[in-house]
Design a protein around this motif. Structure first.
Motif, PDB file in Angstrom:
ATOM      1  N   LYS A 184       0.842  -1.196   0.000  1.00 24.16           N
ATOM      2  CA  LYS A 184       0.000   0.000   0.000  1.00 24.16           C
ATOM      3  C   LYS A 184       0.877   1.246   0.000  1.00 24.16           C
ATOM      4  N   ALA A 185       0.613   2.153  -0.927  1.00 26.66           N
ATOM      5  CA  ALA A 185       1.433   3.365  -1.044  1.00 26.66           C
ATOM      6  C   ALA A 185       1.436   4.134   0.272  1.00 26.66           C
ATOM      7  N   ALA A 186       0.306   4.112   0.965  1.00 27.71           N
ATOM      8  CA  ALA A 186       0.204   4.874   2.217  1.00 27.71           C
ATOM      9  C   ALA A 186       1.119   4.299   3.297  1.00 27.71           C
ATOM     10  N   ASP A 187       1.544   3.032   3.147  1.00 27.59           N
ATOM     11  CA  ASP A 187       2.403   2.408   4.160  1.00 27.59           C
ATOM     12  C   ASP A 187       3.888   2.644   3.914  1.00 27.59           C
ATOM     13  N   ILE A 188       4.211   3.275   2.792  1.00 28.60           N
ATOM     14  CA  ILE A 188       5.632   3.525   2.504  1.00 28.60           C
ATOM     15  C   ILE A 188       6.095   4.764   3.251  1.00 28.60           C
ATOM     16  N   VAL A 189       7.210   4.625   3.935  1.00 28.15           N
ATOM     17  CA  VAL A 189       7.800   5.782   4.605  1.00 28.15           C
ATOM     18  C   VAL A 189       8.986   6.220   3.758  1.00 28.15           C
ATOM     19  N   ALA A 190       8.968   7.464   3.293  1.00 23.93           N
ATOM     20  CA  ALA A 190      10.020   7.932   2.398  1.00 23.93           C
ATOM     21  C   ALA A 190      10.815   9.050   3.048  1.00 23.93           C
ATOM     22  N   SER A 191      12.053   9.184   2.638  1.00 28.75           N
ATOM     23  CA  SER A 191      12.857  10.289   3.152  1.00 28.75           C
ATOM     24  C   SER A 191      12.330  11.597   2.559  1.00 28.75           C
ATOM     25  N   ASP A 192      12.538  12.658   3.290  1.00 26.62           N
ATOM     26  CA  ASP A 192      12.039  13.971   2.895  1.00 26.62           C
ATOM     27  C   ASP A 192      12.942  14.547   1.796  1.00 26.62           C
ATOM     28  N   PRO A 193      12.377  14.902   0.634  1.00 23.39           N
ATOM     29  CA  PRO A 193      13.233  15.431  -0.436  1.00 23.39           C
ATOM     30  C   PRO A 193      13.953  16.708  -0.010  1.00 23.39           C
ATOM     31  N   ASP A 194      13.378  17.433   0.934  1.00 24.69           N
ATOM     32  CA  ASP A 194      14.028  18.653   1.421  1.00 24.69           C
ATOM     33  C   ASP A 194      15.256  18.343   2.271  1.00 24.69           C
ATOM     34  N   ALA A 195      15.318  17.107   2.767  1.00 24.59           N
ATOM     35  CA  ALA A 195      16.413  16.768   3.676  1.00 24.59           C
ATOM     36  C   ALA A 195      17.595  16.143   2.938  1.00 24.59           C
ATOM     37  N   LYS A 196      17.591  16.227   1.617  1.00 22.24           N
ATOM     38  CA  LYS A 196      18.666  15.617   0.828  1.00 22.24           C
ATOM     39  C   LYS A 196      20.055  16.037   1.318  1.00 22.24           C
ATOM     40  N   PRO A 197      20.296  17.333   1.527  1.00 23.35           N
ATOM     41  CA  PRO A 197      21.641  17.740   1.949  1.00 23.35           C
ATOM     42  C   PRO A 197      22.048  17.096   3.280  1.00 23.35           C
ATOM     43  N   GLU A 198      21.165  17.158   4.299  1.00 23.50           N
ATOM     44  CA  GLU A 198      21.520  16.596   5.604  1.00 23.50           C
ATOM     45  C   GLU A 198      21.762  15.100   5.507  1.00 23.50           C
TER      46      GLU A 198
ATOM     47  N   PHE B 199      22.426  13.123   2.695  1.00 18.40           N
ATOM     48  CA  PHE B 199      23.362  12.520   1.740  1.00 18.40           C
ATOM     49  C   PHE B 199      24.682  13.261   1.563  1.00 18.40           C
ATOM     50  N   ASP B 200      24.713  14.572   1.817  1.00 21.23           N
ATOM     51  CA  ASP B 200      25.968  15.293   1.628  1.00 21.23           C
ATOM     52  C   ASP B 200      27.109  14.807   2.522  1.00 21.23           C
ATOM     53  N   PRO B 201      26.836  14.412   3.767  1.00 27.98           N
ATOM     54  CA  PRO B 201      27.958  13.992   4.617  1.00 27.98           C
ATOM     55  C   PRO B 201      28.795  12.872   4.005  1.00 27.98           C
ATOM     56  N   ALA B 202      28.194  12.095   3.105  1.00 21.59           N
ATOM     57  CA  ALA B 202      28.955  10.996   2.492  1.00 21.59           C
ATOM     58  C   ALA B 202      29.933  11.511   1.436  1.00 21.59           C
ATOM     59  N   GLU B 203      29.710  12.749   1.008  1.00 23.99           N
ATOM     60  CA  GLU B 203      30.478  13.290  -0.109  1.00 23.99           C
ATOM     61  C   GLU B 203      31.974  13.405   0.190  1.00 23.99           C
ATOM     62  N   ASP B 204      32.313  13.809   1.447  1.00 24.38           N
ATOM     63  CA  ASP B 204      33.737  14.029   1.744  1.00 24.38           C
ATOM     64  C   ASP B 204      34.387  12.811   2.412  1.00 24.38           C
ATOM     65  N   LYS B 205      33.735  11.657   2.309  1.00 23.49           N
ATOM     66  CA  LYS B 205      34.331  10.445   2.882  1.00 23.49           C
ATOM     67  C   LYS B 205      34.843   9.552   1.764  1.00 23.49           C
ATOM     68  N   ILE B 206      35.732  10.141   0.979  1.00 18.89           N
ATOM     69  CA  ILE B 206      36.208   9.401  -0.202  1.00 18.89           C
ATOM     70  C   ILE B 206      37.043   8.201   0.197  1.00 18.89           C
ATOM     71  N   TYR B 207      37.527   8.185   1.454  1.00 23.84           N
ATOM     72  CA  TYR B 207      38.326   7.034   1.903  1.00 23.84           C
ATOM     73  C   TYR B 207      37.490   5.775   2.037  1.00 23.84           C
ATOM     74  N   ARG B 208      36.138   5.919   1.830  1.00 19.77           N
ATOM     75  CA  ARG B 208      35.290   4.721   1.875  1.00 19.77           C
ATOM     76  C   ARG B 208      35.312   3.950   0.549  1.00 19.77           C
ATOM     77  N   HIS B 209      35.957   4.554  -0.455  1.00 21.56           N
ATOM     78  CA  HIS B 209      35.999   3.905  -1.772  1.00 21.56           C
ATOM     79  C   HIS B 209      37.369   3.272  -2.006  1.00 21.56           C
TER      80      HIS B 209
END
Lengths: 95, 331
Positions: free
Chosen positions: A56-70, A72-82
């Motif tokens: 049911k679509a109503a049962d899906i919990v999705a991340s807030d598109p406005d919260a993209k920076p908070e 996903f950005d922190p992963a950007e400067d962790k290049i040592y993970r690659h």
């Protein structure tokens, strides 16, 4: 009788064994059984799948598109993970 | 598609992202310019959202109404093979309508609202489906020319800027190729038949040719939706697509052994394209405006189907509610 719109179900299909279920679209249906039946008719007319999930679509919990920076950005400067971050001597660099 | 089934009336502000904001707009434009996709929950200008709702829902309505002219021949298909093919094709058109309605719903309109707009005659659908299917060759010609023109229109949409629409179109285009090829195959077989069958094919081509090239819409100079190019919704212009279609079709007509009903159709070496006669746009606007041969019948058929199905929808809802209540009681 007042018309009530059938709830919306999101459809996920495993195209063949060995692969993940992948979101492919949605259907309206009164219940889970009908949702599966309709997903089969709408999304697998040409052997597109071997397994269907509906949720049911109503049962899906999705991340807030406005919260993209908070979120996903922190992963950007962790290049040592690659693995490519580490330059090894030529003879062993295919490690 | 990640859809919300709640209806959001036009103009209602919902949360901060609904607000028109120059910073969001700059971010949106940069995404479009970089060839990126906009997804359902991303901020978008209200005009972009409205344009997409209009275009995707009209597209969906066209698929659904498009089932009618061909459905007309299912019981009269000349062989079991052709009947099975036609059934599969008409079922595909229904499926295409459903993929597209689901894509439109991600923009915050409800399925019922869209259905209601079609049934009341408020929404438009492709003018091509307001022409009648008079003989069996019409079924072949619809596949060849009408679906052929649709494919030309739809392939660029697979790369349009709105993710859910683009993904639905990828699925649609894969299936359309079968539609066009089965139509041409049907005509090839008729052309190998009797003189009367060949005349049926020519008659059908004569009637469908102009409506088919009108499917690309008004000339670029008369087109009112120029912002759709800026937003990456429409990537190739109406006239360019129409020319591409005419150029591709001439050879196919030759192989088939029929003539296209346009005395002015000839190769222009200078342009590297075929020239063709001016289009009678009065007829086009007349049909779009509801005065084509079949507009009344098409809407009446859709309304009848919707009304006749009401008890099924209600019964299924009642059954689901009963089962849910029973489960709750047992728990």
């Amino acid at each position: 009788m007042e018309r009530k719109e059938w709830p919306l179900w999101e459809v996920f299909i495993r195209s063949r064994n060995g692969l993940d279920h992948k979101h492919c679209g949605s259907v309206h249906a009164p219940d889970a059984t009908m949702a599966l039946q309709m997903a089969r008719d709408v999304y697998t007319r040409r052997l597109e799948g071997v397994s269907i999930w509906v949720v049911k679509a109503a049962d899906i919990v999705a991340s807030d598109p406005d919260a993209k920076p908070e979120l996903f950005d922190p992963a950007e400067d962790k290049i040592y993970r690659h693995p490519t971050f580490y330059q090894l001597p030529e003879e062993v660099n295919h490690m | 598609m990640y859809t919300q089934s709640l209806s959001v009336p036009d103009g209602e502000a919902k949360g901060p992202r609904k607000v028109e904001n120059p910073e969001y707009l700059a971010e949106f434009n940069a995404k479009i310019d970089a060839g990126g996709f906009i997804e359902a929950k991303d901020w978008m200008p209200e005009a972009y959202r409205k344009t997409l709702v209009r275009q995707i829902s009209q597209h969906a309505h066209s698929e659904i109404v498009g089932m009618l002219p061909e459905g007309n021949w299912i019981t009269r298909a000349p062989s079991l093979k052709r009947k099975a093919i036609l059934l599969a094709k008409v079922q595909d058109e229904g499926g295409h309508g459903l993929y597209l309605y689901a894509a439109a719903e991600t923009l915050g309109v409800s399925r019922d609202e869209l259905t209601e707009a079609l049934l009341s005659g408020k929404a438009k659908y492709s003018s091509i489906f307001n022409y009648p299917t008079l003989n069996w060759a019409d079924i072949g010609v619809i596949g060849w020319l009408v679906d052929g023109a649709a494919i030309m229109n739809q392939i660029p949409l697979c790369k349009c800027s709105y993710g859910p629409y683009a993904r639905a179109m990828v699925r649609v285009c894969k299936e359309e190729s079968f539609h066009q090829r089965q139509g041409y195959d049907l005509l090839l077989q008729m052309m190998k038949g009797t003189e009367e069958q060949r005349e049926m094919v020519q008659d059908a081509v004569n009637r469908w040719w102009l409506p088919s090239i009108m499917m690309f819409g008004p000339h670029d100079r008369d087109s009112i939706h120029t912002e759709t190019a800026r937003w990456g919704i429409k990537r190739i212009s109406n006239d360019d697509l129409r020319q591409k279609f005419v150029d591709a079709t001439v050879k196919q007509a030759e192989v088939l052994g029929i003539s296209l009903p346009d005395p002015e159709l000839k190769w222009n070496a200078e342009r590297g394209h075929y020239d063709f006669a001016a289009i009678d746009w009065d007829e086009f606007w007349n049909v779009v405006g509801g005065h084509g041969q079949c507009n009344v019948d098409r809407l009446a058929a859709r309304n009848k189907a919707w009304n006749d199905g009401a008890w099924v929808r209600e019964a299924a809802t009642a059954h689901a509610e009963k089962m849910a209540a029973r489960e709750k009681q047992a728990a």
